[in-house]
Design a protein around this motif. Structure first.
Motif, mmCIF file in Angstrom:
data_model
loop_
_atom_site.group_PDB
_atom_site.id
_atom_site.type_symbol
_atom_site.label_atom_id
_atom_site.label_comp_id
_atom_site.label_asym_id
_atom_site.label_seq_id
_atom_site.Cartn_x
_atom_site.Cartn_y
_atom_site.Cartn_z
ATOM 1 N N PHE A 65 -12.835 -43.173 -28.179
ATOM 2 C CA PHE A 65 -11.558 -42.478 -28.107
ATOM 3 C C PHE A 65 -11.025 -42.579 -26.693
ATOM 4 O O PHE A 65 -11.720 -42.258 -25.731
ATOM 5 C CB PHE A 65 -11.723 -41.009 -28.504
ATOM 6 C CG PHE A 65 -10.431 -40.255 -28.514
ATOM 7 C CD1 PHE A 65 -9.515 -40.462 -29.528
ATOM 8 C CD2 PHE A 65 -10.114 -39.377 -27.496
ATOM 9 C CE1 PHE A 65 -8.309 -39.789 -29.539
ATOM 10 C CE2 PHE A 65 -8.915 -38.693 -27.496
ATOM 11 C CZ PHE A 65 -8.006 -38.895 -28.522
ATOM 12 N N THR A 66 -9.796 -43.037 -26.572
ATOM 13 C CA THR A 66 -9.151 -43.153 -25.270
ATOM 14 C C THR A 66 -8.054 -42.110 -25.188
ATOM 15 O O THR A 66 -7.167 -42.055 -26.033
ATOM 16 C CB THR A 66 -8.555 -44.555 -25.079
ATOM 17 O OG1 THR A 66 -9.611 -45.510 -25.189
ATOM 18 C CG2 THR A 66 -7.896 -44.686 -23.716
ATOM 19 N N LYS A 67 -8.147 -41.280 -24.180
ATOM 20 C CA LYS A 67 -7.142 -40.258 -23.940
ATOM 21 C C LYS A 67 -6.437 -40.639 -22.634
ATOM 22 O O LYS A 67 -7.089 -40.707 -21.587
ATOM 23 C CB LYS A 67 -7.809 -38.886 -23.822
ATOM 24 C CG LYS A 67 -6.869 -37.722 -23.863
ATOM 25 C CD LYS A 67 -7.650 -36.420 -23.984
ATOM 26 C CE LYS A 67 -6.704 -35.272 -24.207
ATOM 27 N NZ LYS A 67 -7.437 -34.013 -24.387
ATOM 28 N N PRO A 68 -5.144 -40.941 -22.710
ATOM 29 C CA PRO A 68 -4.433 -41.339 -21.487
ATOM 30 C C PRO A 68 -4.679 -40.341 -20.355
ATOM 31 O O PRO A 68 -4.724 -39.138 -20.567
ATOM 32 C CB PRO A 68 -2.962 -41.345 -21.925
ATOM 33 C CG PRO A 68 -3.031 -41.646 -23.396
ATOM 34 C CD PRO A 68 -4.269 -40.934 -23.880
ATOM 35 N N CYS A 69 -4.881 -40.856 -19.192
ATOM 36 C CA CYS A 69 -5.161 -40.095 -17.962
ATOM 37 C C CYS A 69 -6.602 -39.578 -17.879
ATOM 38 O O CYS A 69 -7.018 -39.073 -16.857
ATOM 39 C CB CYS A 69 -4.198 -38.934 -17.760
ATOM 40 S SG CYS A 69 -2.492 -39.438 -17.599
ATOM 41 N N TYR A 70 -7.383 -39.671 -18.964
ATOM 42 C CA TYR A 70 -8.770 -39.205 -18.950
ATOM 43 C C TYR A 70 -9.764 -40.330 -19.169
ATOM 44 O O TYR A 70 -10.946 -40.175 -18.919
ATOM 45 C CB TYR A 70 -8.991 -38.118 -20.013
ATOM 46 C CG TYR A 70 -8.287 -36.832 -19.678
ATOM 47 C CD1 TYR A 70 -8.863 -35.903 -18.825
ATOM 48 C CD2 TYR A 70 -7.033 -36.566 -20.206
ATOM 49 C CE1 TYR A 70 -8.210 -34.727 -18.514
ATOM 50 C CE2 TYR A 70 -6.371 -35.395 -19.891
ATOM 51 C CZ TYR A 70 -6.954 -34.478 -19.037
ATOM 52 O OH TYR A 70 -6.295 -33.320 -18.724
#
Length: 105
Positions: A65-70
């Motif tokens: 899972f890719t969470k923008p900014c994280y």
């Protein structure tokens, strides 16, 4: 619209998207490939380079899972939460096709 933070999940690994994908491929047998934009949980879309590996192990669904900014993480979500989210998707009449892809499990 839902958010991954609304689901009970465990972070197994934090790293690059490639490291997360490789971790799943190396550590799990029951894997199916998905595309970016596929809704893995209600309101939670996959982001990354295809194919995106999604695994099932015991009573959990494991996916990068890719969470923008994280950044990217490997998440482990209990299967009961996964199934509840897909029942909601079915009730609204949306056809996401993910459950049919998971039938082999």
């Amino acid at each position: 619209m839902s958010c991954i933070d609304n689901y009970n999940h465990e972070i197994l690994l934090k790293g690059s998207f490639k490291e997360c994908s490789d971790y799943i491929k190396k550590n799990y047998k029951n894997i199916r490939d998905f595309n970016p934009g596929d809704e893995i949980l209600e309101g939670v879309m996959l982001i990354g380079l295809p194919p995106i590996p999604v695994a099932y192990d015991e009573d959990y669904v494991i996916f990068p899972f890719t969470k923008p900014c994280y950044g990217s993480h490997v998440l482990r979500v209990p299967l009961n939460q996964y199934m509840k989210s897909h029942e909601k998707i079915k009730e609204t009449g949306e056809k996401k096709g993910i459950l049919s892809k998971l039938k082999f499990w």
